[in-house]
Design an enzyme around this catalytic site. Structure first.
Site, short mmCIF file in Angstrom:
data_model
loop_
_atom_site.label_atom_id
_atom_site.label_comp_id
_atom_site.label_asym_id
_atom_site.label_seq_id
_atom_site.Cartn_x
_atom_site.Cartn_y
_atom_site.Cartn_z
N ASP A 160 0.76 -1.17 -0.16
CA ASP A 160 -0.09 0.16 -0.31
C ASP A 160 0.73 1.28 -0.17
O ASP A 160 0.56 2.11 0.89
CB ASP A 160 -1.04 -0.09 1.31
CG ASP A 160 -1.90 1.24 1.28
OD1 ASP A 160 -2.33 1.77 0.28
OD2 ASP A 160 -2.23 1.59 2.48
N ASN A 413 7.06 -7.07 7.14
CA ASN A 413 5.88 -6.36 7.72
C ASN A 413 4.48 -7.34 7.07
O ASN A 413 4.47 -7.49 6.02
CB ASN A 413 5.64 -4.93 6.87
CG ASN A 413 4.44 -4.46 7.33
OD1 ASN A 413 4.32 -4.04 8.27
ND2 ASN A 413 3.57 -4.19 6.31
N GLU A 414 3.69 -7.57 8.01
CA GLU A 414 2.54 -8.41 7.59
C GLU A 414 2.57 -9.45 6.57
O GLU A 414 1.96 -9.41 5.44
CB GLU A 414 1.55 -7.42 6.95
CG GLU A 414 1.25 -6.35 8.21
CD GLU A 414 -0.10 -5.49 7.69
OE1 GLU A 414 -0.51 -5.72 6.57
OE2 GLU A 414 -0.69 -4.78 8.75
N ASN A 468 -0.09 -4.86 13.95
CA ASN A 468 -0.74 -4.04 13.16
C ASN A 468 -2.33 -4.21 13.38
O ASN A 468 -2.82 -5.21 12.93
CB ASN A 468 -0.49 -3.97 11.75
CG ASN A 468 0.93 -3.57 11.41
OD1 ASN A 468 1.73 -3.18 12.47
ND2 ASN A 468 1.29 -3.69 10.14
N TYR A 470 -6.56 -2.77 13.21
CA TYR A 470 -7.38 -1.84 12.72
C TYR A 470 -8.87 -2.06 13.15
O TYR A 470 -9.78 -1.71 12.28
CB TYR A 470 -7.33 -1.64 11.06
CG TYR A 470 -5.89 -1.03 10.62
CD1 TYR A 470 -5.88 0.27 10.56
CD2 TYR A 470 -4.97 -1.98 10.34
CE1 TYR A 470 -4.66 0.85 10.34
CE2 TYR A 470 -3.74 -1.42 10.00
CZ TYR A 470 -3.53 -0.07 9.88
OH TYR A 470 -2.36 0.28 9.24
N TYR A 474 -11.05 -1.04 9.52
CA TYR A 474 -11.32 -1.95 8.59
C TYR A 474 -12.32 -2.88 9.12
O TYR A 474 -13.21 -3.56 8.15
CB TYR A 474 -10.06 -2.82 8.24
CG TYR A 474 -9.05 -1.82 7.17
CD1 TYR A 474 -9.63 -1.30 6.00
CD2 TYR A 474 -8.04 -1.88 7.61
CE1 TYR A 474 -8.64 -0.65 5.34
CE2 TYR A 474 -7.04 -0.87 7.03
CZ TYR A 474 -7.51 -0.36 5.74
OH TYR A 474 -6.50 0.45 5.04
N GLU A 507 1.11 -0.32 14.18
CA GLU A 507 0.18 0.23 13.23
C GLU A 507 -1.14 0.04 13.86
O GLU A 507 -1.48 -0.66 14.48
CB GLU A 507 0.22 -0.31 11.69
CG GLU A 507 1.26 -0.27 10.96
CD GLU A 507 1.14 -0.61 9.50
OE1 GLU A 507 -0.25 -0.77 9.00
OE2 GLU A 507 2.04 -0.87 8.88
N TRP A 552 -0.34 4.51 12.77
CA TRP A 552 -0.44 4.53 11.10
C TRP A 552 -0.90 5.70 10.73
O TRP A 552 -2.36 5.66 10.82
CB TRP A 552 -0.60 3.14 10.67
CG TRP A 552 -0.47 2.92 9.15
CD1 TRP A 552 -1.14 3.36 8.21
CD2 TRP A 552 0.98 2.76 8.90
NE1 TRP A 552 -0.52 2.84 6.96
CE2 TRP A 552 0.92 2.70 7.42
CE3 TRP A 552 2.35 2.60 9.11
CZ2 TRP A 552 1.81 2.62 6.26
CZ3 TRP A 552 3.28 2.64 8.20
CH2 TRP A 552 3.08 2.36 6.95
N LYS A 571 -4.16 8.30 6.43
CA LYS A 571 -4.25 7.91 7.66
C LYS A 571 -3.21 8.85 8.64
O LYS A 571 -3.01 8.51 9.84
CB LYS A 571 -3.78 6.14 7.92
CG LYS A 571 -4.99 5.48 7.59
CD LYS A 571 -4.82 3.95 8.26
CE LYS A 571 -5.93 3.06 7.41
NZ LYS A 571 -5.80 3.02 6.09
C1 BDP Z 1 -1.33 -2.21 6.78
C2 BDP Z 1 -0.09 -2.12 5.99
C3 BDP Z 1 0.41 -0.49 5.56
C4 BDP Z 1 -0.86 -0.03 5.10
C5 BDP Z 1 -2.04 -0.16 6.16
C6 BDP Z 1 -3.34 0.79 5.91
O1 BDP Z 1 1.23 -2.60 6.89
O2 BDP Z 1 1.20 -0.53 4.58
O3 BDP Z 1 -0.85 1.24 4.47
O4 BDP Z 1 -2.13 -1.26 6.40
O5 BDP Z 1 -4.24 -0.02 5.17
O6 BDP Z 1 -1.77 -3.35 6.08
O7 BDP Z 1 -3.38 1.73 5.95
#
Ligand code: BDP
Length: 601
Positions: A160, A413-414, A468, A470, A474, A507, A552, A571
Site C-alpha cells: 500500500d 511487515n504483515e 498492526n 485496525y 477496517y 500500526e 499509522w 491515515k
Molecule cells: C497495513 C500495511 C500498511 C498500510 C495500512 C493501511 O502494513 O502498509 O498502509 O495497513 O491499510 O496493512 O493503511
C-alpha cells in the site's frame, strides 16, 4: 559498509544534481544518452516530469551524467557509490559495465579506477522498477504486447504505497588510499552497575598496514581510550550513555599506519547503550522503554521517495514536539542520512527490511479464520523471495550494525504468518539476522490483523510481539465500542499466551480527510480519528506488557490507484504537507505526559 565521509585521507565527490533521463529499453551505452529530458538526483523520477507516461512507467529507465575527477586523485582508490537505486541497477562508466545491484533500499559500490579517463567521463545507469514474486517488496508482474509488438509491462504492487523509483539516494565518488580501512564493527558492552563500557572494535582492511590504531573520543574530542590492532577492546570508565531523546555519541577514530605514517583514517560514531528484552519489558539501559511514535514513509511532494534532508529534520522536530521518541522504517530501510540523524537526535528506530507484500491474498476478513483447520493460502509455495530476503538482511545489518538508534530488526511487515509454511520460511531468516548482528539486538516481524493468537505460526520466533491492528477501521467501522472490546480481548490473549514477550502496536489508524468534520464523529472525520486514538490509548494503558504505540501513519502518503484511496492513504496524523490534523493535540498531550523510561515498570 562504511558511509562515505571526507577525512584527512579521503575525498568525497557528490554527483547529485540534474542528470539526463529517458524511459526506454534499447540504448547503445557507447553513445551519449539520446535524450533532452532532465531529472534531479536524488529523487524519484515519477513526480518530477509532468507526464503520466513517466509517472506510471513500468520497466526500465536510463540516467546519465558527466563527471571529471581531479588529476590529483588518480593515484588513489576511487569508489563509485549509490545510496540506493530502486529497485535494480546496471552501471556503466564510459560505456563499460561496472556493477549490477538488485534491491532498491540498500547501498552498493564499485572501484572504478580502471574505467576512468582524464577529462569528461560518462556515467550511465539503467534502472528497473519491476517487482515480482522473487523480489522485495513483492509485486504481481505481468506483460503483454501492443499492436506493434512492443512489450508492455505491468507491476501490480502487493503493498500500500506508491512504487516510486529511480536514484533515490546520493550518488558519490569517494577516494581512499590504496591501503584502506574497509569496514569497522563496533560492539559497546555496557556494564550499567559499574558505569563502564567495554567497546569491542573490529577493523577490516584492504591492502596492507603495519599497524591499525583505534582511538575512542568523547563528544568534546578528548581521548578516552586507545589501542592498536584490528580486534581491540577499549574500556570507557564513567561511560556517558546514549539514551532515548538524550543522545551521546562517541567516535571511534581508526587509523591505518605504514612506516610510522597514518595512511588512512576513518571516524565512526557510536553510542553506548544496552538493549534487552526481559519479563515482558523492553529495556534500554536497564529501564523499561515505552515506544511512542510512528510508522512512516519516505514520501514527499515532487521528491517522491527520494532523500529530502529538510523533511527528515522537520519530521523529527515534529515528532519531538509531540513527545514521540521512535519510529519504524516501514516498509524498507530508510536512507543512511536519516539513520545518522536519529543517532544524533536520540530517536529510537525499529529497522525494517523491504519484506512487504508476503501474502498470496490480502484481506481483513477475519471470518476465514473461523473455518477451522490449518490455513493454507498458498503464499509460501507461490512466492520465491527467500534469496532476496537473505540478501537484504545481510545488506541491512551490514549497513546499520553500528547505529545506536537501531534497537530492533523487523524482518518483515504483515507476512502470511497464519499460512502453512510460514514458520519454515521465517525460522532460518531470524537465525540469520541473529547470527549476523554483532550487537545481538532483538528481532521481530510485524503481525497482520488476520494472524490472531489462535492462528499465527511465527510468534515463537520474535522477541517482541509487534501488531498492526485496525479494529474500528477496517472492521467494526465506526463502532468504537465493539472495537474497544476486540482490542482488549486480543491484547489480553497475547499476553496470556506469551507472558514474557513485550507487546506493542506497530500500526493502528483511521483514514482522515483533513478539514472534514462531523458532529456525529463519522469515519473519515477529524473527530473520528481522535475518538479512535482515545479508545486505543485507554486499552493500551490497561495491559501491563504493552510497551509501545507506533501509529499509522505519521503523514498522508501516496499509494497506487484504488477505490479505497483518495490521492493516497489518508491515515496520516499530519497531511502530506505536514500540517497537523486535530488529533495531534490529543496525542501530543498524552505523549508528553508519558515518560520514555519507566512508564510501565
Ligand atoms: C497495513 C500495511 C500498511 C498500510 C495500512 C493501511 O502494513 O502498509 O498502509 O495497513 O491499510 O496493512 O493503511
Amino acid at each position: 559498509m562504511l558511509y562515505p565521509i571526507s577525512t584527512d585521507s579521503r575525498v568525497v565527490m557528490d554527483l547529485n544534481g540534474v542528470w539526463k533521463f529517458m524511459i526506454d529499453n534499447e540504448v547503445d551505452v557507447n553513445q551519449p544518452l539520446p535524450t533532452g529530458e532532465s531529472m534531479a538526483v536524488p529523487a524519484s523520477f515519477n513526480d518530477q516530469a509532468v507526464s503520466a507516461e513517466i509517472r506510471q512507467h513500468c520497466g526500465y529507465v536510463w540516467y546519465e551524467k558527466e563527471f571529471t575527477v581531479a588529476k590529483a586523485l588518480f593515484n588513489e582508490r576511487l569508489v563509485l557509490r549509490f545510496g540506493s537505486a530502486t529497485h535494480e541497477a546496471w552501471v556503466y562508466v564510459n560505456g563499460k559495465f561496472v556493477v549490477h545491484h538488485k534491491g532498491g533500499f540498500t547501498p552498493f559500490e564499485a572501484e572504478i579506477n580502471e574505467f576512468l579517463v582524464s577529462g569528461a567521463n560518462r556515467l550511465t545507469i539503467r534502472v528497473s522498477n519491476l517487482l515480482d514474486h522473487t523480489t522485495l517488496p513483492v509485486g504481481n508482474y505481468s506483460e503483454k504486447k501492443d499492436e506493434n509488438g512492443k512489450i508492455i509491462r505491468k507491476v501490480d504492487e502487493n503493498f500500500d504505497f506508491f512504487n516510486y523509483a529511480g536514484l533515490h539516494r546520493p550518488v558519490k565518488i569517494y577516494s581512499t588510499p590504496l591501503n584502506y580501512i574497509d569496514d569497522i564493527v563496533i560492539v559497546p558492552n555496557v556494564d550499567l552497575a559499574a558505569k563502564k563500557a567495554d567497546v569491542q572494535v573490529s577493523v577490516k582492511t584492504g591492502g596492507h598496514f603495519d599497524e591499525v590504531r583505534v582511538t575512542i573520543l568523547d563528544e568534546q574530542g578528548n581521548t578516552v581510550a586507545q589501542a592498536t590492532g584490528t580486534e581491540i577492546n577499549a574500556a570507557i570508565e564513567n561511560v556517558h550513555l546514549w539514551q532515548p531523546l538524550n543522545a551521546y555519541l562517541y567516535t571511534a577514530k581508526v587509523e591505518g599506519l605504514k612506516n610510522g605514517e597514518v595512511e588512512d583514517v576513518y571516524q565512526e560514531q557510536f553510542g553506548a547503550r544496552k538493549v534487552e528484552v526481559k519479563n515482558g519489558k523492553f529495556l534500554i539501559n536497564g529501564e523499561s522503554f515505552y515506544f511512542k511514535g510512528f510508522g512512516k514513509h519516505e514520501d514527499t511532494f515532487v521528491h517522491g521517495r527520494g532523500l529530502d534532508e529538510a523533511y527528515n529534520v522537520h519530521d523529527i522536530k515534529l515528532m519531538k514536539t509531540m513527545g514521540a521518541n521512535s519510529f519504524r522504517t516501514s516498509h524498507y530501510p530508510y536512507s543512511e542520512e536519516m539513520m545518522r540523524l536519529c543517532d544524533q537526535e536520540g530517536i529510537v528506530v525499529i529497522d525494517e527490511t523491504p519484506a512487504v507484500g508476503l501474502f498470496a491474498s490480502f484481506t481483513f476478513d477475519l471470518s476465514i479464520l473461523e473455518k477451522g483447520g490449518e490455513i493454507e493460502d498458498g503464499t509460501w509455495t507461490k512466492l520465491r523471495t527467500t534469496e532476496a530476503h537473505q540478501q537484504v538482511i545481510r545488506e541491512l545489518i551490514d549497513r546499520d550494525k553500528n547505529h545506536a538508534c537501531v534497537v530492533m530488526w523487523s524482518i518483515a511487515n504483515e507476512p502470511a504468518s497464519y499460512s502453512k509454511g510460514s514458520y519454515e520460511y521465517f525460522a532460518p531468516l531470524f537465525a540469520l539476522a541473529r547470527e549476523l548482528d554483532p550487537q545481538k539486538r532483538p528481532c521481530t516481524f510485524v503481525n497482520i490483523m488476520l494472524a490472531t493468537p489462535k492462528v499465527d505460526k511465527c510468534t515463537d520466533l520474535v522477541d517482541v510481539i509487534a501488531l498492526n491492528r485496525y479494529y474500528g477501521w477496517y472492521v467494526q467501522t465506526g463502532d468504537l465500542k465493539t472495537a474497544e472490546e476486540k482490542t482488549r480481548q486480543e491484547l489480553l490473549e497475547w499476553q496470556e499466551m506469551y507472558p514474557d514477550k513485550p507487546i506493542m502496536y506497530t500500526e493502528y489508524g483511521a483514514d482522515t480527510v483533513a478539514g472534514f468534520h462531523s458532529a456525529f464523529g463519522e469515519p473519515f472525520s477529524e473527530e473520528y480519528q481522535e475518538d479512535y486514538y482515545r479508545m486505543n490509548s485507554k486499552v493500551f494503558d490497561e495491559i501491563p506488557n504493552f510497551v509501545g504505540e507506533q501509529l499509522w501513519n505519521f503523514a498522508d502518503f501516496q499509494t497506487k490507484y484504488g477505490i479505497m484511496r483518495v490521492q493516497g492513504n489518508k491515515k496520516g496524523i499530519f497531511t502530506r504537507a505536514r500540517e497537523p490534523k486535530m488529533v495531534v493535540r490529543y496525542l501530543s498531550k498524552r505523549w508528553n505526559e508519558i515518560p520514555n523510561l519507566g512508564y510501565k515498570k
